[in-house]
Design a protein around this motif. Structure first.
Motif, short mmCIF file in Angstrom:
data_model
loop_
_atom_site.label_atom_id
_atom_site.label_comp_id
_atom_site.label_asym_id
_atom_site.label_seq_id
_atom_site.Cartn_x
_atom_site.Cartn_y
_atom_site.Cartn_z
N PHE A 829 0.85 -1.19 0.00
CA PHE A 829 0.00 0.00 0.00
C PHE A 829 0.89 1.24 0.00
O PHE A 829 2.09 1.16 0.22
N GLY A 830 0.31 2.35 -0.24
CA GLY A 830 1.00 3.62 -0.18
C GLY A 830 0.00 4.74 -0.04
O GLY A 830 -1.18 4.57 -0.36
N PHE A 831 0.43 5.88 0.42
CA PHE A 831 -0.43 7.03 0.57
C PHE A 831 -0.27 8.00 -0.59
O PHE A 831 -1.19 8.71 -0.95
N LEU A 832 0.93 8.01 -1.18
CA LEU A 832 1.20 8.86 -2.32
C LEU A 832 1.48 8.03 -3.56
O LEU A 832 1.64 8.58 -4.65
N ASN A 833 1.56 6.73 -3.38
CA ASN A 833 1.87 5.82 -4.48
C ASN A 833 1.12 4.52 -4.22
O ASN A 833 0.64 4.26 -3.11
N GLU A 834 1.04 3.68 -5.22
CA GLU A 834 0.31 2.42 -5.03
C GLU A 834 1.05 1.48 -4.07
O GLU A 834 0.43 0.67 -3.40
N THR A 835 2.35 1.56 -4.05
CA THR A 835 3.16 0.75 -3.13
C THR A 835 4.14 1.64 -2.40
O THR A 835 4.35 2.80 -2.76
N SER A 836 4.76 1.08 -1.38
CA SER A 836 5.77 1.79 -0.62
C SER A 836 6.78 0.78 -0.10
O SER A 836 6.59 -0.43 -0.23
N ASN A 837 7.84 1.28 0.51
CA ASN A 837 8.88 0.42 1.05
C ASN A 837 9.25 0.87 2.45
O ASN A 837 9.25 2.07 2.75
N LEU A 838 9.59 -0.11 3.29
CA LEU A 838 10.09 0.16 4.62
C LEU A 838 11.49 -0.42 4.70
O LEU A 838 11.70 -1.62 4.54
N ASN A 839 12.49 0.45 4.91
CA ASN A 839 13.89 0.04 4.95
C ASN A 839 14.45 0.22 6.35
O ASN A 839 14.27 1.28 6.96
N ILE A 890 9.40 4.85 2.59
CA ILE A 890 9.51 5.48 1.28
C ILE A 890 8.19 5.29 0.55
O ILE A 890 7.82 4.17 0.17
N ASP A 891 7.49 6.38 0.37
CA ASP A 891 6.17 6.37 -0.23
C ASP A 891 6.19 7.26 -1.46
O ASP A 891 5.98 8.47 -1.38
N GLY A 892 6.51 6.66 -2.60
CA GLY A 892 6.59 7.44 -3.83
C GLY A 892 7.64 8.52 -3.71
O GLY A 892 8.82 8.23 -3.41
N PRO A 893 7.27 9.79 -3.87
CA PRO A 893 8.25 10.87 -3.80
C PRO A 893 8.65 11.26 -2.38
O PRO A 893 9.54 12.08 -2.19
#
Length: 984
Positions: A829-839, A890-893
């Motif tokens: 999921f993402g808030f600004l993008n369809e997916t996101s990453n947690l690093n 990291i959510d899109g931009p």
């Protein structure tokens, strides 16, 4: 629509902010052009993967594994932490004990240095693009202020000796700064930092232009940067605005016994030894308040009271910098051009102008001076003038008694004039506030030019040959100094009289009469000529064999040029010194081998061994020829697990300052066992030694023997020094479980021992005193013979300075475990993008020991600095547990990131002294940052470091400066930053 976007941004921020985080750095850099990458192997790498070069070896390899522990700091870490100077990031690494930093004012010097494993900045080799860089003075240490941080692609930190690969100096390890070589277009940026209290501003701007040319056969990058850091005084923070010291039951405001009012004394009595048949007698010398324990204090001009150390001490803190100001200009460029398929020429050029000031409290004039009694009458009350007259009468009586017993006069040398009638000898401690604070401005201009050629010759054989020339010139201008000789002439009647009896009593004319502007200069030059050939990818049954062979020539030269007043020792204020000048060269031949043994067999997915050797021929006779080598290997029983280990023998040749340094004065923190500061060992044996080394019997264990926490000594070089030698062991594992994609874990044990460690004689002034009085306790020992005292006061300092030269007398060993975890999780999921990453990234160190033995001839006298701190031996705190970690969403931009920096508890390193503050507790700092790619060309980042405004713990006598250790514990408090970056 705008409201929806704002809500998404808010939700993204809240999710990351609620996530528990911990400190660390960087993602793996997979760029095949990069000359260094993470220590972790890429499990997805196939046979077609291009070779890369890992820091710590010259051989190109198709994987990312290093046989030695290797930590990587990515360029994003500098952006997310709001850092412009490299020290702000590198010093948070758990492998690093901070060296000189932005908060180093006293001691200072205007540089930033790296100290891996607490073994010393001189034992940490700093490289840029895998090559030696610019040193800043005769110590041959790199000032990392001169490295363009905004152009970094990453920083590699390798543990353990690496002399076989890189030559001298890499005893503790190597820090390699990698600059981008792929810039195509224009990048520009600006930053602004300020504390929550509205001070401590730091701001700067940079620009770089990179382009390809000649049908992509050439590439060039040019860059420029400006950076400015405001000063911050200790008076601006509650924890540092008052100098603190140890009281009977707690910390109390003490400061210095050298005040702007004047503390002036004459010894209370004088023992006259027996002789010529006459018995020993004791006669008074002091009179009035001048003869009290600590002398006369002139709170009102010309009118004295007895000095009270609790109420009359001078608060020097408010006049000292907490953060030193800096202004830096950085220009440079680098590029390459393919002349033919076999020859590519390349060059690097850098110029830096760096201005950093240190500021201390006004000059404290201390020492014994001859005083013309009649000349001082105009400045003194009737009672105090009568006391001076009585002292003159007493000195005459003492000399008569000494003559009757066949003894020489009471005063000799420079003080001999005090034997005459009408002249008295006084111990004067007067801070000259009328001149203003002492300020030392260092302006360093550093230049480096490197040019070389590289390319393939045949098959997989490649060559690389280059020459580099680096030169640094520093101009040090000192304001606020006092001429000792002029001060003396103003007291003894030679020149117009000066008035030191009270605050503000020196008129502008008197100040001009005794003031002196002092200047130092130093020049350092490093020349390197190197040629190496590498044979890689030579197919064998178990993989690709790699071979590297080469030669190298280095020449180091440095000189320190004090002005006449400084070299004569006439300057009071900043440390004086004698000229230093020297050079040496070294010729080397080296080789390296990477040999695959078994591959793709049961329990042997991969088995490699590697080794390196270097022979060095130094022009220094005491060093001569030196051989260094390394051996290592890696065994992967399965694809998911690699076991690695290495052994390395490394050396460090003494630097120019250690070899040829002229004797200079220093004021290290120390405890005189003959003073009242010795609270645990006031025995009859110590008393006897104190008397034998020149302390008047009546003054032993009194406050007057050491009124200040620092003791003056004289320190210098020794051309007979030999090289230091180190042995390093590392063993560890790289874990990349295929059932948990994107998880990389490394665990490494390290053990480093350095023998023939170059240190000051006896391990320093404080340790020399300890060896003489508390350990060996023999007046004929070399340590007791090194102690020099004023025979009338028993004090060390002024004209009576112990000479502490450099020597190969010490050893140090350290060991521990590094743990690194790197894990990335794609989210559905993402808030600004369809997916996101947690690093998530974690880098931590457990330091098992860090034991310093100051004199190997006394092996029982040693200190383990792991988990300790203090002015006795260890200096900066070295927690046993230290880590730094980062969690980024990291959510899109949009990137939202939390960093956690942890410093474990430490305790005092001096078991013989009970300080008020014996332990410093755990400190945890949380940093929050955001980065937004507004467009493909514009990035905005902002954040706050030390989010919860954690303040340093207060320390008394056992501090470095500012009532703490400001290079370790954050002295700024909550600190904000904002930065922008443009790319076209």
């Amino acid at each position: 629509m705008k409201s929806n976007v704002r809500m998404r941004l808010l939700a993204s921020t809240l999710i990351a902010g609620m996530t528990v985080a911990a400190p660390a750095f960087a993602q793996t850099n997979d760029d095949p052009q990069s000359n260094s990458v993470s220590s972790v192997q890429d499990p997805t790498a196939g046979e077609g993967t291009e070779s890369i070069v890992v820091t710590g070896t010259r051989i190109r390899r198709p994987d990312l594994v290093s046989t030695s522990p290797l930590a990587v700091v990515d360029d994003e870490e500098f952006q997310l932490s709001g850092s412009v100077n490299a020290e702000q990031v590198i010093n948070t690494l758990p492998q690093v004990v901070p060296g000189s930093t932005a908060f180093s004012n006293n001691p200072g010097g205007g540089v930033s240095t790296l100290n891996l494993r607490g073994i010393g900045a001189t034992r940490t080799l700093v490289l840029v693009n895998g090559r030696r860089y610019v040193s800043y003075d005769t110590s041959q240490v790199v000032d990392i202020n001169t490295i363009p941080t905004f152009l970094l692609s990453g920083v590699d930190v390798i543990t353990g000796g690496a002399s076989a690969v890189y030559g001298s100096d890499a005893l503790a390890g190597v820090v390699n700064f990698r600059l981008r070589d792929d810039l195509n277009g224009i990048t520009a940026g600006a930053n602004y930092n300020i504390t929550e209290r509205g001070d401590g501003r730091r701001y700067g701007a940079n620009v770089a232009i990179g382009t390809q040319f000649a049908d992509n056969r050439g590439h060039v990058t040019v860059f420029g940067e400006y950076y400015k850091r405001d000063s911050l005084l200790q008076g601006a923070r509650g924890f540092s605005n008052q100098a603190l010291g140890d009281g009977a039951t707690g910390l109390i405001p003490l400061g210095s016994a050298t005040t702007n009012r004047g503390r002036i004394a004459a010894a209370g009595s004088q023992v006259i030894p027996a002789g010529n048949g006459l018995a020993q007698i004791t006669l008074p010398r002091g009179a009035g308040n001048f003869g009290t324990a600590l002398g006369a204090n002139f709170g009102n001009p010309g009118v004295s009271t007895a000095y009270n150390s609790t109420t009359d001490a001078y608060n020097y803190a408010v006049d000292n910098y907490l953060m030193v100001p800096q202004e830096r200009y950085l220009l440079g460029g680098y590029g390459s051009y393919e002349i033919s398929p076999a020859v590519t020429a390349y060059a690097e050029v850098t110029f830096t102008n760096n201005r950093v000031a240190n500021e201390l409290a006004p000059t404290p004039v201390t020492g014994s001076f001859n005083v013309n009694v009649a000349q001082q009458q105009q400045f003194l009350s009737a009672a105090d003038f009568a006391a001076l007259q009585q002292i003159d009468i007493n000195e005459t009586a003492i000399n008569a008694a000494r003559t009757a017993r066949g003894l020489g006069p009471l005063f000799t040398g420079a003080n001999a004039a005090s034997n005459a009638a009408g002249v008295v000898n006084l111990s004067i401690n007067r801070r000259v506030n009328e001149t203003g604070s002492r300020n030392a401005l260092d302006e360093r201009s550093a230049f480096r030019l490197l040019t070389g050629i590289k390319g393939p010759l045949f098959g997989d054989f490649t060559y690389d040959a280059y020459y580099s020339y680096a030169r640094t010139r520093n101009a040090n201008v000192q304001a606020g100094n006092i001429s000792r000789s002029a001060f003396q002439r103003g007291l003894d009647g030679t020149d117009a009289a000066i008035n030191v009896f009270g605050p503000g009593t020196l008129t502008p004319a008197m100040v001009d009469q005794i003031s002196i502007l002092a200047q130092n200069g130093d020049v350092s030059v490093l020349q390197v000529a190197s040629a190496a050939g590498t044979l890689g990818n030579l197919g064998m049954g178990a993989g690709d064999l790699g071979l590297a062979l080469g030669v190298e020539y280095r020449k180091v030269s440095s000189q320190f040029i004090p002005d006449t007043a400084l070299s004569s020792g006439d300057v009071i204020g900043f440390n004086g010194g004698l000229p230093t000048s020297g050079s040496y060269n070294v010729k080397e031949v080296f080789g390296e081998l990477d040999l695959p043994i078994i591959a793709d067999q049961p329990f042997f997915y991969r088995l490699n061994i590697n080794g390196a050797a270097r022979y060095s021929d130094y022009s220094l006779g005491a060093v001569g020829g030196a051989f260094t080598w390394k051996a290592g290997g890696e065994w992967a029983p399965v694809r998911d697990l690699t076991i690695r280990g290495s052994y390395q023998r490394a050396i460090r040749a003494p630097n120019v300052g250690e070899l040829f340094g002229g004797a200079s004065n220093g004021f290290p923190g120390a405890t005189d066992p003959c003073s009242s500061r010795n609270t645990t060992n006031q025995t009859a044996t110590v008393r006897t030694l104190c008397e034998q080394t020149g302390v008047p019997a009546a003054l032993v264990f009194t406050t007057g023997i050491q009124p200040n926490a620092q003791i003056e000594g004289q320190f210098g070089g020794n051309p007979a020094l030999q090289e230091e030698k180190s042995d390093s062991w590392t063993v560890g594992a790289v874990i990349q479980p295929s059932f948990i994609p994107r998880l990389n874990v490394t665990v490494d044990y390290f053990k480093i021992k350095v023998d023939d460690y170059i240190s000051t004689f006896g391990g320093g002034l404080n340790n020399t005193l300890n060896l003489c009085y508390n350990q060996i306790q023999n007046i004929n020992s070399v340590y007791c013979q090194a102690v020099v005292r004023d025979p009338s006061t028993g004090q060390i300092g002024g004209e009576f300075l112990p000479l502490i030269l450099n020597a190969n007398v010490a050893s140090i060993k350290t060991s521990g475990i590094d743990v690194q975890v790197d894990y990335g999780v794609p989210l559905g999921f993402g808030f600004l993008n369809e997916t996101s990453n947690l690093n998530f990234f974690f880098l931590g160190t457990w330091t098992e020991e860090n034991t310093f033995t100051p004199v190997v001839d006394q092996p029982d006298i040693r200190t383990d600095c792991a988990g300790r701190f203090g002015q006795s031996v260890c200096g900066n705190p070295q927690p046993k547990y230290k880590w730094t970690s980062r969690l980024s969403f990291i959510d899109g931009p949009m990137t939202t990131s939390v960093r956690w920096r942890h410093l474990g508890k430490v305790r005092d390193d001096d078991d013989s002294t009970d300080y008020i503050v014996e332990r410093l507790g755990t400190k945890d700092y949380i940093d929050l940052s955001f980065a937004l790619n507004v467009t493909d060309q514009f990035t905005l980042s902002a954040g706050v470091n030390n989010l919860f405004d954690i303040q340093p713990q207060l320390i008394g006598d056992n501090q470095e400066q500012a009532n703490t250790y400001p290079g370790v514990y954050d002295p700024l408090g909550r600190d904000y930053f904002v930065a922008v970056r443009f790319a076209f």
